[in-house]
Enzyme design. Structure first.
Site, PDB file in Angstrom:
ATOM      1  N   GLU A 148      38.135 -23.571  -4.053  1.00 35.34           N
ATOM      2  CA  GLU A 148      39.177 -22.746  -3.426  1.00 35.34           C
ATOM      3  C   GLU A 148      39.133 -22.846  -1.902  1.00 35.34           C
ATOM      4  O   GLU A 148      38.182 -22.370  -1.271  1.00 35.34           O
ATOM      5  CB  GLU A 148      38.981 -21.293  -3.836  1.00 35.34           C
ATOM      6  CG  GLU A 148      39.960 -20.331  -3.207  1.00 35.34           C
ATOM      7  CD  GLU A 148      39.632 -18.870  -3.497  1.00 35.34           C
ATOM      8  OE1 GLU A 148      40.510 -18.018  -3.279  1.00 35.34           O
ATOM      9  OE2 GLU A 148      38.493 -18.575  -3.927  1.00 35.34           O
ATOM     10  N   GLU A 242      44.538 -11.276  -7.286  1.00 33.17           N
ATOM     11  CA  GLU A 242      43.256 -10.935  -6.671  1.00 33.17           C
ATOM     12  C   GLU A 242      43.520 -10.058  -5.447  1.00 33.17           C
ATOM     13  O   GLU A 242      44.305 -10.414  -4.569  1.00 33.17           O
ATOM     14  CB  GLU A 242      42.493 -12.177  -6.229  1.00 33.17           C
ATOM     15  CG  GLU A 242      41.135 -11.856  -5.604  1.00 33.17           C
ATOM     16  CD  GLU A 242      40.496 -13.050  -4.918  1.00 33.17           C
ATOM     17  OE1 GLU A 242      39.322 -13.327  -5.204  1.00 33.17           O
ATOM     18  OE2 GLU A 242      41.181 -13.701  -4.093  1.00 33.17           O
TER      19      GLU A 242
END
Length: 281
Positions: A148, A242
């Site tokens: 990520e 998230e």
């Protein structure tokens, strides 16, 4: 499209004592429970697997990379600790019946410095070496590790999809894929849809986050463009909301959540799920 939510929306660290969140997440209509793995030792993996299944939820796992888990550190002991954490996270991911562990595995969240090019190359090499060593364990477990990119205020190492692709190429293992978080990409990428297209078949995970980490659909993200790009590459992974509470131990400072981002954490999750479901449905 499978819609998920990360446990950091409500709590950190997530532990066995927090399993009462699981039925609520199921009732909200989510398909995926994303476990924020601050500490694998705090979670009963077999019980979690059963609880998720009982509530119709698949599982993905997201790593927490504080300064003691930095596989690009100059300190060999810290690099070793980071590698051990990734290995234990892969084992946990397999134990809960998941095939995805992801996050900024390459360095520590909040590590931002101006350093000489020679030092950057050393840190990159340490990272590549560690990920190469871990690749076999991931493949044996049937777990893909998503890399990520983070924004410039949270990392000085991998900020762009193209940098994550370069890291995967240097590691040279199919155990790794790309994890795009739209919050970070909104800051760094010229175009999130184009970043998605660049990742292509190597895109294994998406954090569907509004530009301020509030309710998806309430800000200025190009959600239609994101949707169309995901359809174009035939993405079949999860879209996971998230966000964070201010008490997120491993990444509290870097996440910089100083104020409420929605009327409640429940509304952030449920309203976000409804928006994404309508958009992608």
């Amino acid at each position: 499209m499978k819609i998920g939510v990360n446990t950091w929306v409500w709590t950190s660290p997530f532990t066995t004592a927090d399993f009462d969140l699981i039925p609520k997440i199921g009732r909200m209509g989510f398909d995926v429970l994303e476990v924020a793995l601050d500490d694998p030792g705090l979670i009963d993996a077999p019980l979690l697997r059963k609880a998720a299944a009982d509530n119709g939820l698949a599982i993905t796992v997201c790593g927490a990379f504080g300064p003691t888990r930095d596989i690009a550190s100059e300190d060999a002991a810290i690099r070793a600790n980071g590698a051990n954490y990734i290995r234990s996270s892969i084992a946990f991911t397999e134990a809960v019946g998941s095939t995805l562990f992801s996050g900024p595995v390459y360095s520590a969240v909040g590590k931002t410095r101006m350093v000489p090019e020679a030092q950057k190359k050393r840190e990159w090499a340490w990272c590549v070496e560690t990920l190469q060593d871990i690749a076999g364990a991931a493949m044996d477990a049937g777990v893909t590790v998503g890399i990520e990119p983070l924004n410039r205020f949270e990392s000085d190492m991998v900020n762009l999809t193209e940098q994550a692709l370069a890291l995967i190429d240097d590691v040279g293992s199919s155990a790794y894929g790309i994890h795009i978080d739209t919050f970070h990409a909104n800051i760094e990428e010229k175009s999130i849809p184009e970043a998605i297209r660049a990742a292509g078949k190597r895109l294994v995970h998406v954090h569907a986050c509004e530009n301020d980490r509030g309710i998806p659909g309430s800000g200025h993200q190009d959600w239609k463009g994101i949707r169309d790009a995901l359809a174009e590459i035939e993405y079949d992974g999860a879209l996971v909301i998230e966000s964070f509470t201010p008490g997120a131990v491993e990444i509290a400072k870097a996440a910089s959540i100083w104020r409420p981002l929605a009327p409640s954490q429940d509304e952030l999750a449920s309203a976000g799920a409804n928006y994404l479901r309508n958009l992608f449905g």
